[in-house]
Write a protein that holds these residues in place. Structure first.
Motif, PDB file in Angstrom:
ATOM      1  N   PHE A 138      77.894 -64.175   3.023  1.00 24.13           N
ATOM      2  CA  PHE A 138      76.831 -63.420   2.698  1.00 24.13           C
ATOM      3  C   PHE A 138      75.497 -63.609   2.102  1.00 24.13           C
ATOM      4  O   PHE A 138      75.242 -64.060   0.836  1.00 24.13           O
ATOM      5  N   CYS A 173      79.886 -60.506  -9.586  1.00 22.11           N
ATOM      6  CA  CYS A 173      80.848 -60.157  -8.989  1.00 22.11           C
ATOM      7  C   CYS A 173      81.427 -58.430 -10.247  1.00 22.11           C
ATOM      8  O   CYS A 173      81.404 -58.446 -11.372  1.00 22.11           O
ATOM      9  N   ARG A 177      80.376 -55.463  -2.365  1.00 20.40           N
ATOM     10  CA  ARG A 177      78.401 -55.140  -2.382  1.00 20.40           C
ATOM     11  C   ARG A 177      78.413 -53.408  -1.546  1.00 20.40           C
ATOM     12  O   ARG A 177      79.298 -52.993  -1.121  1.00 20.40           O
ATOM     13  N   ARG A 211      79.722 -69.856 -12.446  1.00 22.04           N
ATOM     14  CA  ARG A 211      81.090 -69.710 -11.748  1.00 22.04           C
ATOM     15  C   ARG A 211      82.426 -71.039 -12.459  1.00 22.04           C
ATOM     16  O   ARG A 211      83.297 -71.612 -11.982  1.00 22.04           O
ATOM     17  N   THR A 225      93.144 -65.740  -2.551  1.00 21.20           N
ATOM     18  CA  THR A 225      92.095 -66.545  -2.929  1.00 21.20           C
ATOM     19  C   THR A 225      92.196 -66.827  -3.901  1.00 21.20           C
ATOM     20  O   THR A 225      92.370 -67.171  -4.764  1.00 21.20           O
ATOM     21  N   TYR A 273      73.610 -61.872  -1.426  1.00 21.87           N
ATOM     22  CA  TYR A 273      73.088 -61.565  -2.442  1.00 21.87           C
ATOM     23  C   TYR A 273      73.222 -59.777  -2.429  1.00 21.87           C
ATOM     24  O   TYR A 273      72.052 -59.562  -2.197  1.00 21.87           O
ATOM     25  N   SER A 274      74.166 -59.411  -3.029  1.00 21.63           N
ATOM     26  CA  SER A 274      73.957 -57.217  -2.900  1.00 21.63           C
ATOM     27  C   SER A 274      74.011 -57.114  -4.551  1.00 21.63           C
ATOM     28  O   SER A 274      75.382 -57.854  -5.329  1.00 21.63           O
ATOM     29  N   PRO A 294      86.556 -70.676  -2.048  1.00 20.62           N
ATOM     30  CA  PRO A 294      85.736 -70.237  -2.248  1.00 20.62           C
ATOM     31  C   PRO A 294      84.402 -71.452  -2.891  1.00 20.62           C
ATOM     32  O   PRO A 294      84.736 -71.769  -4.085  1.00 20.62           O
ATOM     33  N   ASN A 343      92.470 -64.436  -7.700  1.00 23.13           N
ATOM     34  CA  ASN A 343      92.451 -65.869  -8.354  1.00 23.13           C
ATOM     35  C   ASN A 343      94.070 -66.570  -8.421  1.00 23.13           C
ATOM     36  O   ASN A 343      94.672 -66.498  -9.163  1.00 23.13           O
TER      37      ASN A 343
HETATM   38  N1  SAH Z   1      88.212 -63.453  -5.224  1.00 28.27           N
HETATM   39  C1  SAH Z   1      87.682 -64.165  -5.043  1.00 28.27           C
HETATM   40  C2  SAH Z   1      86.825 -63.555  -3.618  1.00 28.27           C
HETATM   41  C3  SAH Z   1      86.171 -61.969  -4.598  1.00 28.27           C
HETATM   42  S1  SAH Z   1      84.995 -61.595  -3.920  1.00 28.27           S
HETATM   43  C4  SAH Z   1      86.529 -65.820  -5.402  1.00 28.27           C
HETATM   44  O1  SAH Z   1      87.173 -66.031  -6.541  1.00 28.27           O
HETATM   45  O2  SAH Z   1      86.238 -66.568  -4.957  1.00 28.27           O
HETATM   46  C5  SAH Z   1      85.250 -62.067  -2.065  1.00 28.27           C
HETATM   47  C6  SAH Z   1      83.575 -62.744  -1.689  1.00 28.27           C
HETATM   48  O3  SAH Z   1      82.409 -61.506  -1.502  1.00 28.27           O
HETATM   49  C7  SAH Z   1      82.983 -63.391  -2.857  1.00 28.27           C
HETATM   50  O4  SAH Z   1      83.488 -64.866  -2.939  1.00 28.27           O
HETATM   51  C8  SAH Z   1      81.708 -64.107  -2.759  1.00 28.27           C
HETATM   52  O5  SAH Z   1      81.527 -64.501  -1.744  1.00 28.27           O
HETATM   53  C9  SAH Z   1      81.381 -62.337  -1.508  1.00 28.27           C
HETATM   54  N2  SAH Z   1      80.321 -61.601  -3.224  1.00 28.27           N
HETATM   55  C10 SAH Z   1      81.257 -61.407  -3.921  1.00 28.27           C
HETATM   56  N3  SAH Z   1      80.141 -60.553  -4.898  1.00 28.27           N
HETATM   57  C11 SAH Z   1      79.115 -60.079  -3.999  1.00 28.27           C
HETATM   58  C12 SAH Z   1      77.688 -59.727  -4.109  1.00 28.27           C
HETATM   59  N4  SAH Z   1      77.154 -59.346  -5.603  1.00 28.27           N
HETATM   60  N5  SAH Z   1      76.598 -59.549  -2.936  1.00 28.27           N
HETATM   61  C13 SAH Z   1      77.428 -60.535  -2.549  1.00 28.27           C
HETATM   62  N6  SAH Z   1      78.709 -61.420  -2.024  1.00 28.27           N
HETATM   63  C14 SAH Z   1      79.448 -61.731  -3.235  1.00 28.27           C
END
Ligand code: SAH
Ligand code: SF4
Ligand code: F3S
Length: 457
Positions: free
Chosen positions: A354, A182, A62, A297, A256, A356-357, A283, A220
């Motif tokens: 979180f 992501c 983020r 997803r 995770t 969203y960023s 998640p 993953n």
């Molecule tokens: N590999 C894991 C987690 C990756 S990052 C998965 O697939 O779930 C950890 C967490 O950060 C994510 O599950 C998501 O909830 C959060 N995250 C990732 N990118 C984000 C973004 N751009 N803004 C806000 N939260 C984010």
């Protein structure tokens, strides 16, 4: 040969300091980086101003996480200047996901940085660090096919420092899923798995160093696959059975996981394997199919609920944990209500949530209908109120029950120990119940939002 080298060419009397940001994988990597530096003669220091080498092992997930690095560099620059005034030096390096995402841009923005090294280059660190110490600005962000861990010194010493009797072990890295919010597929590269042999070898070393609980890590982790005996294809389930046979390892966890990789073998392991703890971090991110699709997803809300249902069928007491993002582009109030609804249906023992960023280079950042920060902030508050209540309910449900806990470390108060429950809760116990490393049976007498209190059962 300088004063800081012995006859083998290794550095002597040089101190290093690593600051870790972000996820558990970075925690693990920092320990491996420590191992690599110690093999070169560096000694760890807890005082950054004493360090000849400061590494920031960064997170890009983020905006806030990434920006924090630059404010920290500003602070560290002062320490470096103070050292230079005293006739000493300080080499500053940035590793981790910001290093990968921003590369040489980091040195442009913060010229005090000497070294930038992405997560797949750590096997080259001894050379990269030596170059940077010699005054050469060094940037390395190549992805390599071969896993870096095959070329790094074996892990033992440094790793066991972090959590003592409970340790992390990375078995899988990278991601091919490309969720539209992501950065991980770009910063960690594509999915790779470490071999069965490497994983078992590391687990045995950890056990020999006193570790009782191992958490397998991966972006993953349940996409892990490898070759078992007679070239049979193994999934994470088979690997867990094999790890359960390692002498001294009493408890296993993994994180995770992605919902689409929860296969039958892994679910079955939760019903059969006593050392596999009843905890699953899975998640879902959002509860509306429209948003899940926009997030890329690869699963629907019902797919997710079906995984939870099958998991609870084999392990009814399992603690479910999750990650949530609110305010993804296009999220309407009705979509958000569906996220609250899925949370109510699942009942979480713990969760991370979180706002969203938007991240540069990800598809989400360019989508129409970005949600205003105040709307997202207000939704996050409502979501967290619900999740906090569920966490407290889960903890309260444990009152008067008995459970086996692993004694991990001394508590804040004299005479206390912090233990870990099967469901990953912190349990405060009296020191008289046993020694660090013991697994003891306790009865839960108090339940707070973030911890439990137990007495010898
Ligand atoms: N590999 C894991 C987690 C990756 S990052 C998965 O697939 O779930 C950890 C967490 O950060 C994510 O599950 C998501 O909830 C959060 N995250 C990732 N990118 C984000 C973004 N751009 N803004 C806000 N939260 C984010
Ligand atoms: Fe990111 Fe999605 Fe991969 Fe998890 S599955 S690391 S959220 S792209
Ligand atoms: Fe952050 Fe990289 Fe982990 S972006 S969450 S440190 S994989």
């Amino acid at each position: 040969m300088t004063n800081n080298s012995d006859t083998s060419g290794k550095v002597v009397d040089k101190k290093y300091f690593v600051k870790t940001y972000g996820c558990q994988m970075n925690v693990y990597d920092s320990e491996r980086i420590g191992d690599a530096l110690e093999a070169e003669g560096y000694v760890v220091t807890a005082d950054m101003s004493e360090a000849d080498l400061v590494l920031l092992n960064t997170c890009h997930i983020r905006e806030k996480a990434a920006e924090k690095v630059y404010s920290d560099i500003g602070r560290i620059k002062k320490l470096k200047l103070a050292r230079e005034e005293a006739g000493k030096t300080m080499t500053i390096g940035v590793t981790g996901c910001v290093a990968q995402a921003e590369g040489k841009e980091i040195i442009r923005r913060a010229p005090v940085v000497d070294l930038v090294a992405g997560p797949q280059t750590y096997h080259k660190l001894p050379t990269l660090v030596a170059d940077a110490v010699a005054g050469k600005k060094t940037v390395e962000t190549e992805f390599e096919i071969e896993n870096k861990f095959t070329k790094m010194p074996v892990a033992t010493r440094a790793q066991t420092r972090s959590r003592g009797v409970a340790a992390f072990l990375t078995v899988q890295e990278g991601c091919d899923k490309f969720c539209t919010f992501c950065v991980v597929p770009y910063t960690r590269g594509s999915e790779t798995s470490r071999s069965v042999g490497q994983v078992i070898d590391e687990a045995e070393r950890l056990a020999a160093a006193g570790v009782r609980e191992i958490t397998l890590l991966g972006q993953n982790v349940n996409a892990w696959h490898g070759l078992g005996p007679s070239n049979t294809e193994w999934g994470l389930g088979e690997l867990l059975y094999k790890l359960a046979e390692v002498d001294g390892i009493e408890r296993l966890r993994y994180m995770t996981s992605h919902p689409i990789d929860m296969d039958e073998g892994l679910i079955a392991a939760h019903g059969e394997l006593a050392s596999l703890m009843p905890y699953l971090h899975l998640p879902v991110q959002a509860g509306s199919d429209k948003i899940l699709k926009a997030m890329n997803r690869h699963h629907t809300r019902d797919d997710y609920l079906y995984v939870i249902e099958r998991m609870r069928a084999v392990r009814p007491d399992i603690a479910i944990s999750g990650d949530f993002i609110v305010g993804f582009p296009g999220e309407s109030e009705a979509d958000f209500e569906e996220t609250l609804d899925i949370i109510r249906q699942v009942g979480y023992a713990s969760a991370f949530s979180f706002k969203y960023s938007p991240r540069p280079g990800t598809p989400g950042a360019g989508m129409d209908d970005q949600i205003p920060a105040d709307v997202a902030g207000e939704r996050l508050q409502r979501l967290q109120a619900l999740l906090n209540q569920q966490q407290l309910d889960f903890n309260k449900n444990c009152l008067d029950s008995e459970m086996d806990v692993l004694l991990e470390k001394p508590g804040k108060r004299e005479g206390q120990l912090i233990a870990r429950s099967p469901y990953l809760q912190s349990v405060i116990v009296d020191r008289s119940v046993g020694s660090v490393g013991d697994i003891v049976r306790v009865k839960i007498t108090e339940a707070a939002p973030n911890s439990l209190v137990g007495i010898s059962a």
